[in-house]
Design a protein around this motif. Structure first.
Motif, PDB file in Angstrom:
ATOM      1  N   SER A  26      35.835  50.279  51.319  1.00  0.00           N
ATOM      2  CA  SER A  26      36.589  50.977  50.281  1.00  0.00           C
ATOM      3  C   SER A  26      37.144  50.046  49.219  1.00  0.00           C
ATOM      4  CB  SER A  26      37.730  51.781  50.915  1.00  0.00           C
ATOM      5  OG  SER A  26      37.209  52.813  51.735  1.00  0.00           O
ATOM      6  N   SER A  30      35.706  53.547  46.868  1.00  0.00           N
ATOM      7  CA  SER A  30      36.135  54.528  47.867  1.00  0.00           C
ATOM      8  C   SER A  30      35.200  55.738  47.851  1.00  0.00           C
ATOM      9  CB  SER A  30      37.562  54.976  47.564  1.00  0.00           C
ATOM     10  OG  SER A  30      37.606  55.637  46.310  1.00  0.00           O
ATOM     11  N   GLN A  31      35.244  56.485  48.935  1.00  0.00           N
ATOM     12  CA  GLN A  31      34.505  57.745  48.970  1.00  0.00           C
ATOM     13  C   GLN A  31      35.310  58.842  48.285  1.00  0.00           C
ATOM     14  OE1 GLN A  31      31.533  57.706  49.500  1.00  0.00           O
ATOM     15  NE2 GLN A  31      31.292  55.753  50.584  1.00  0.00           N
ATOM     16  N   PRO A 203      45.309  52.363  44.521  1.00  0.00           N
ATOM     17  CA  PRO A 203      44.864  53.340  45.521  1.00  0.00           C
ATOM     18  C   PRO A 203      45.732  53.382  46.772  1.00  0.00           C
ATOM     19  CG  PRO A 203      43.069  51.889  44.806  1.00  0.00           C
ATOM     20  CD  PRO A 203      44.340  51.272  44.348  1.00  0.00           C
ATOM     21  N   HIS A 204      46.544  52.345  46.976  1.00  0.00           N
ATOM     22  CA  HIS A 204      47.158  52.153  48.289  1.00  0.00           C
ATOM     23  C   HIS A 204      48.679  52.056  48.283  1.00  0.00           C
ATOM     24  CE1 HIS A 204      43.019  51.195  49.390  1.00  0.00           C
ATOM     25  NE2 HIS A 204      43.000  50.319  48.400  1.00  0.00           N
ATOM     26  N   LYS A 223      38.102  53.283  42.955  1.00  0.00           N
ATOM     27  CA  LYS A 223      38.682  52.706  44.165  1.00  0.00           C
ATOM     28  C   LYS A 223      39.785  53.582  44.749  1.00  0.00           C
ATOM     29  CE  LYS A 223      37.694  47.952  42.702  1.00  0.00           C
ATOM     30  NZ  LYS A 223      36.589  47.645  43.619  1.00  0.00           N
ATOM     31  N   VAL A 225      39.611  57.165  45.242  1.00  0.00           N
ATOM     32  CA  VAL A 225      38.919  58.420  45.533  1.00  0.00           C
ATOM     33  C   VAL A 225      38.511  59.186  44.275  1.00  0.00           C
ATOM     34  CG1 VAL A 225      40.050  58.628  47.796  1.00  0.00           C
ATOM     35  CG2 VAL A 225      40.942  59.982  45.890  1.00  0.00           C
ATOM     36  N   TYR A 382      40.854  52.566  54.495  1.00  0.00           N
ATOM     37  CA  TYR A 382      41.511  53.485  53.571  1.00  0.00           C
ATOM     38  C   TYR A 382      42.035  54.677  54.360  1.00  0.00           C
ATOM     39  CZ  TYR A 382      42.442  55.238  48.827  1.00  0.00           C
ATOM     40  OH  TYR A 382      43.041  55.664  47.670  1.00  0.00           O
TER      41      TYR A 382
END
Length: 408
Positions: A26, A30-31, A203-204, A223, A225, A382
């Motif tokens: 990820s 990311s997916q 993202p986090h 990154k 989603v 992730y």
């Protein structure tokens, strides 16, 4: 983390080489969850049109969604105004814009640009080029043995000749979480601006650019989603207003004469050509998805995953993990090498078991040199990963070690 989260990601339901997919890449990209995929499908199926220029219904709908996405990003990072949110292709484009526009106008011969050894190439090469062009000095903040930075070394590197300090918030290799707020304060004490590469942070972590007091903050949608091809440059309004665009054409102009032209106001003067409309729509849906789960919960989950992964992987003899040993000092990234086995071979064997990790220099060759390696393998976690994914990874690493022990 709610185990049902994984069910929102259709790509994770497949098998790779006869095994259920375990996606541990990820940090590269990311997916995408169903709500993001559906938002893109709805835009292209119902609202597809160019923005700002037309007065017809589709044009109005597209413009509302595009500018609505800008408002969502402003709230997501707590910027003062939508005028401080510029949509671009990604983090790379955003940092290049700062270097080519702000840098060219403000950096002179003998001035200093300060970065670190842990930067992604996207946060090295633009400053190398600017330093060469302007006759400036490119300086690196020394790293501690565990791949962190100390404020003492930051103070040693930044001087009154420093014009720009640029630093990654979270290292894409080491997982190190840097004290960018404190670094920004030091930079400002010397009259320098602070640029933050937030590609691995947005993202986090919950981002508040006003609290960080950074001057520029860059991140990418893919990154977090969201779709590929969309990114954001945040800049303080007074800085962006003083900057000249570096890409010219339609959409970013106010008036065009035969020999001279004027630009639109912020942020549109930096968004020449047809903008990344669908990307912005998808990014807005991604933000909704992440905020529904909660960035605080995502950060806590990733610290938990990193701690478990490091504990279980450390039990494998001959496996070396790079970066901070304290999981609280790192994001959900674990970079490693198996002794006497090339990381590409490790990644290939893991892929045969359906486990996707990244192998190579991770666009961080100066950091590889600092680590005294040519390449590493990297597992990045992730919100859709769980402890069973770590168990699969550890099992796969043990199998890889056994396989190469037999071969050699």
């Amino acid at each position: 983390m709610n185990p049902e989260i994984k069910s929102y990601f259709p790509i994770l339901k497949q098998e790779i080489n006869g095994h259920p997919l375990v996606y541990l890449d990820s940090a590269a990209t990311s997916q995408k969850p169903t709500p993001v995929i559906e938002a893109l499908k709805e835009y292209y199926g119902s609202d597809n049109s160019n923005v700002h220029r037309g007065v017809h219904t589709l044009g109005n709908r597209a413009t509302e969604k595009y500018e609505g996405a800008r408002e969502k990003v402003q709230q997501f990072i707590n910027a003062n105004s939508t005028q401080e949110i510029v949509f671009l292709r990604g983090t790379t484009t955003a940092i290049n814009l700062v270097a080519q526009s702000y840098g060219r106008a403000n950096v002179e011969e003998g001035d200093e640009i300060v970065i670190t050894y842990m930067e992604h190439h996207s946060n090295i090469i633009p400053w190398q080029q600017l330093a060469k062009e302007r006759g400036a000095v490119l300086k690196y903040i020394e790293l501690e043995e565990d791949g962190t930075i100390s404020l003492e070394n930051v103070r040693a590197a930044i001087t009154d000749r420093t014009k720009i300090v640029s630093m990654v918030y979270v290292s894409n290799v080491l997982g190190t979480m840097n004290p960018v707020k404190e670094v920004a304060k030091i930079a400002h004490e010397h009259g320098a601006v602070m640029v933050v590469d937030g590609a691995q942070a947005a993202p986090h972590l919950k981002i508040d650019v006003q609290d960080l007091d950074c001057d520029f903050f860059a991140f990418s949608g893919h990154k977090m989603v969201g779709p590929t091809g969309i990114g954001v440059l945040y800049g303080k309004k007074q800085l962006l207003e003083a900057m000249e665009p570096v890409e010219f054409g339609g959409e970013m102009i106010d008036f065009v004469g035969l020999y001279d032209s004027t630009w639109k106001e912020l942020p549109w003067k930096f968004e020449g050509g047809t903008p990344i409309i669908a990307g912005a729509v998808g990014l807005a849906a991604a933000i909704d998805f992440l905020e529904e789960i909660g960035l605080d919960a995502i950060e806590k989950h990733e610290h938990h995953m990193a701690a478990i992964a490091m504990d279980k992987m450390s039990a494998i003899e001959g496996l070396e993990i790079y970066g901070p040993k304290d999981p609280a000092k790192r994001a959900g990234i674990v970079t490693f090498n198996l002794k006497e086995v090339h990381p590409h071979d490790v990644a290939t064997v893991l892929d045969m078991s359906g486990i996707a990790v990244r192998a190579g220099h991770h666009c961080a060759q100066p950091l590889m040199k600092w680590l005294n390696v040519t390449a590493t393998a990297r597992a990045s976690f992730y919100l859709y990963n769980d402890e069973s994914d770590i168990d699969r990874l550890v099992e796969g690493l043990r199998s890889a070690k056994e396989y190469f022990s037999d071969v050699f």
